[in-house]
Design an enzyme around this catalytic site. Structure first.
Site, PDB file in Angstrom:
ATOM      1  N   LYS A  32       0.843  -1.202   0.000  1.00  9.62           N
ATOM      2  CA  LYS A  32       0.000   0.000   0.000  1.00  9.62           C
ATOM      3  C   LYS A  32       0.876   1.248   0.000  1.00  9.62           C
ATOM      4  O   LYS A  32       1.781   1.386   0.822  1.00  9.62           O
ATOM      5  CB  LYS A  32      -0.896   0.000   1.250  1.00  9.62           C
ATOM      6  CG  LYS A  32      -1.857   1.158   1.282  1.00  9.62           C
ATOM      7  CD  LYS A  32      -2.789   1.072   2.469  1.00  9.62           C
ATOM      8  CE  LYS A  32      -2.213   1.687   3.722  1.00  9.62           C
ATOM      9  NZ  LYS A  32      -2.041   3.141   3.698  1.00  9.62           N
ATOM     10  N   ASP A  60      -3.410   4.471  -1.581  1.00 11.00           N
ATOM     11  CA  ASP A  60      -4.238   4.983  -0.480  1.00 11.00           C
ATOM     12  C   ASP A  60      -4.128   6.503  -0.435  1.00 11.00           C
ATOM     13  O   ASP A  60      -3.418   7.059   0.404  1.00 11.00           O
ATOM     14  CB  ASP A  60      -3.751   4.354   0.830  1.00 11.00           C
ATOM     15  CG  ASP A  60      -4.667   4.681   1.997  1.00 11.00           C
ATOM     16  OD1 ASP A  60      -5.799   5.162   1.763  1.00 11.00           O
ATOM     17  OD2 ASP A  60      -4.246   4.454   3.144  1.00 11.00           O
ATOM     18  N   LYS A  62      -6.908   8.530  -0.376  1.00 10.39           N
ATOM     19  CA  LYS A  62      -8.090   9.055   0.344  1.00 10.39           C
ATOM     20  C   LYS A  62      -8.607  10.329  -0.319  1.00 10.39           C
ATOM     21  O   LYS A  62      -8.685  11.386   0.308  1.00 10.39           O
ATOM     22  CB  LYS A  62      -7.761   9.291   1.818  1.00 10.39           C
ATOM     23  CG  LYS A  62      -7.344   8.031   2.565  1.00 10.39           C
ATOM     24  CD  LYS A  62      -7.299   8.251   4.056  1.00 10.39           C
ATOM     25  CE  LYS A  62      -6.896   7.018   4.826  1.00 10.39           C
ATOM     26  NZ  LYS A  62      -5.485   6.640   4.677  1.00 10.39           N
ATOM     27  N   ASP A  65     -13.040  15.382  -2.689  1.00 13.75           N
ATOM     28  CA  ASP A  65     -13.168  16.688  -3.348  1.00 13.75           C
ATOM     29  C   ASP A  65     -14.502  16.675  -4.082  1.00 13.75           C
ATOM     30  O   ASP A  65     -15.305  15.748  -3.906  1.00 13.75           O
ATOM     31  CB  ASP A  65     -11.966  16.893  -4.305  1.00 13.75           C
ATOM     32  CG  ASP A  65     -11.626  18.369  -4.508  1.00 13.75           C
ATOM     33  OD1 ASP A  65     -12.553  19.173  -4.696  1.00 13.75           O
ATOM     34  OD2 ASP A  65     -10.428  18.698  -4.468  1.00 13.75           O
ATOM     35  N   THR A 115      -9.261   5.096  11.611  1.00 13.99           N
ATOM     36  CA  THR A 115      -9.105   4.311  12.842  1.00 13.99           C
ATOM     37  C   THR A 115      -8.338   5.084  13.925  1.00 13.99           C
ATOM     38  O   THR A 115      -8.278   4.642  15.066  1.00 13.99           O
ATOM     39  CB  THR A 115      -8.379   2.983  12.561  1.00 13.99           C
ATOM     40  OG1 THR A 115      -7.237   3.278  11.755  1.00 13.99           O
ATOM     41  CG2 THR A 115      -9.263   2.001  11.857  1.00 13.99           C
ATOM     42  N   ARG A 206       3.616  -0.357  10.363  1.00 12.59           N
ATOM     43  CA  ARG A 206       4.807  -0.326  11.220  1.00 12.59           C
ATOM     44  C   ARG A 206       5.166  -1.642  11.898  1.00 12.59           C
ATOM     45  O   ARG A 206       6.367  -1.935  12.035  1.00 12.59           O
ATOM     46  CB  ARG A 206       4.663   0.824  12.229  1.00 12.59           C
ATOM     47  CG  ARG A 206       4.792   2.185  11.542  1.00 12.59           C
ATOM     48  CD  ARG A 206       4.215   3.311  12.361  1.00 12.59           C
ATOM     49  NE  ARG A 206       2.757   3.246  12.404  1.00 12.59           N
ATOM     50  CZ  ARG A 206       1.982   4.162  12.976  1.00 12.59           C
ATOM     51  NH1 ARG A 206       2.536   5.198  13.576  1.00 12.59           N
ATOM     52  NH2 ARG A 206       0.671   4.030  12.959  1.00 12.59           N
TER      53      ARG A 206
HETATM   54  O1  C5P Z   1       1.641   1.531  10.597  1.00 12.61           O
HETATM   55  P1  C5P Z   1       0.196   1.197  10.654  1.00 12.61           P
HETATM   56  O2  C5P Z   1      -0.096  -0.299  10.704  1.00 12.61           O
HETATM   57  O3  C5P Z   1      -0.572   1.970  11.700  1.00 12.61           O
HETATM   58  O4  C5P Z   1      -0.346   1.687   9.221  1.00 12.61           O
HETATM   59  C1  C5P Z   1      -1.710   1.754   8.918  1.00 12.61           C
HETATM   60  C2  C5P Z   1      -1.872   2.321   7.548  1.00 12.61           C
HETATM   61  O5  C5P Z   1      -3.265   2.345   7.229  1.00 12.61           O
HETATM   62  C3  C5P Z   1      -1.360   3.752   7.375  1.00 12.61           C
HETATM   63  O6  C5P Z   1      -0.783   3.834   6.071  1.00 12.61           O
HETATM   64  C4  C5P Z   1      -2.623   4.600   7.456  1.00 12.61           C
HETATM   65  O7  C5P Z   1      -2.536   5.757   6.649  1.00 12.61           O
HETATM   66  C5  C5P Z   1      -3.673   3.654   6.877  1.00 12.61           C
HETATM   67  N1  C5P Z   1      -5.061   3.859   7.296  1.00 12.61           N
HETATM   68  C6  C5P Z   1      -5.460   3.914   8.614  1.00 12.61           C
HETATM   69  N2  C5P Z   1      -6.774   4.110   8.936  1.00 12.61           N
HETATM   70  C7  C5P Z   1      -7.692   4.232   7.976  1.00 12.61           C
HETATM   71  C8  C5P Z   1      -7.300   4.173   6.632  1.00 12.61           C
HETATM   72  C9  C5P Z   1      -5.964   3.972   6.332  1.00 12.61           C
HETATM   73  O8  C5P Z   1      -4.640   3.750   9.505  1.00 12.61           O
HETATM   74  N3  C5P Z   1      -8.978   4.356   8.288  1.00 12.61           N
END
Ligand code: C5P
Length: 233
Positions: A32, A60, A62, A65, A115, A206
């Site tokens: 992603k 991703d 998002k 607009d 989230t 991460r």
């Molecule tokens: O590092 P981590 O596991 O927290 O990464 C989560 C990924 O999912 C990030 O790239 C974040 O931008 C994305 N994301 C999110 N919540 C959402 C949509 C996307 O954390 N609702």
């Protein structure tokens, strides 16, 4: 078979990103790309991360607009053939259908509620009531507008599945193996719990990319998911 995991390649530079993508590629279905890399390197980053691998690329961005602008953006991106492109469900029905029509080869995934937002943070921006209610409302609106996938918290998977049926792909960030640092994610679940709740694709960043060995971390979560699949077969 590659595990239904989208590794969030939120890297500071393209070399690190390409390295992470190739290390995890044998174990996961998808990588992603988010705003950090996209804004720095442009859409060519999609091809760079796909590399010679069979990995799908999930863009991703998002988008949020007016419908004509989102349609134009989705058309511009379509030639890079991302497997998934995100838009904010809060952009409304017309915006979501405009994206779906503009990129017919790409799955448009609607983001319901980030989230990182808990109920207090949602109240601050005027979304009252439990976050689950808002996510359900936005999910139904997005699916009615043509979105074939939804991004939601692992905690919303079961209730959204009941709402939108079996054919919509449910994608869940906020996934943390036991003991992993939550970082800025407020509503988390383990990979096994998210999968058992009915998620189709787990977004994990991460805990994999910041592990000492990203390939090994991806392989270990993939193995945990295979055990859940075997147990439920
Ligand atoms: O590092 P981590 O596991 O927290 O990464 C989560 C990924 O999912 C990030 O790239 C974040 O931008 C994305 N994301 C999110 N919540 C959402 C949509 C996307 O954390 N609702």
């Amino acid at each position: 078979m590659a595990a239904p995991i989208a590794v969030a390649i939120d890297a500071p530079d393209i070399d690190t990103a390409a390295r992470w993508a190739s290390e995890v590629a044998p174990h996961v279905s998808t990588v992603k790309v988010g705003l950090e890399l996209y804004l720095r390197y442009g859409p060519e980053v999609v091809g760079t991360l796909r590399g010679g691998n069979k990995t799908s690329v999930f863009l991703d961005l998002k988008l949020h607009d007016i419908p004509a602008t989102v349609a134009g953006a989705a058309r511009s991106l379509a030639r890079f053939k991302p497997s998934i492109l995100t838009v904010h469900a809060a952009g409304g029905r017309e915006m979501i259908s405009a994206a779906v029509e503009a990129a017919p080869q790409t799955t448009i995934a609607a983001v319901t509620i980030l989230t990182s937002l808990d109920d207090a943070a949602l109240a601050d921006i005027g979304i009252s009531g439990p976050s689950g209610d808002a996510a359900r409302r936005l999910a139904v609106l997005a699916v009615e507008s043509g979105a074939r996938a939804l991004v939601c918290s692992p905690h919303e998977v079961a209730s959204l599945r009941a709402e939108v049926g079996p054919d919509v792909t449910l994608i869940t960030p906020g996934v943390r193996p036991l003991g992993a640092d939550h970082g800025d994610q407020a509503r988390v679940a383990t990979p096994e719990a998210a999968y058992e709740a009915g998620a189709d694709l787990l977004v994990i960043g991460r805990p994999i990319t910041r592990a000492p060995d990203p390939g090994a971390a991806a392989a270990s979560i993939a193995a945990a998911l295979r055990r859940v699949q075997a147990a439920s077969a």
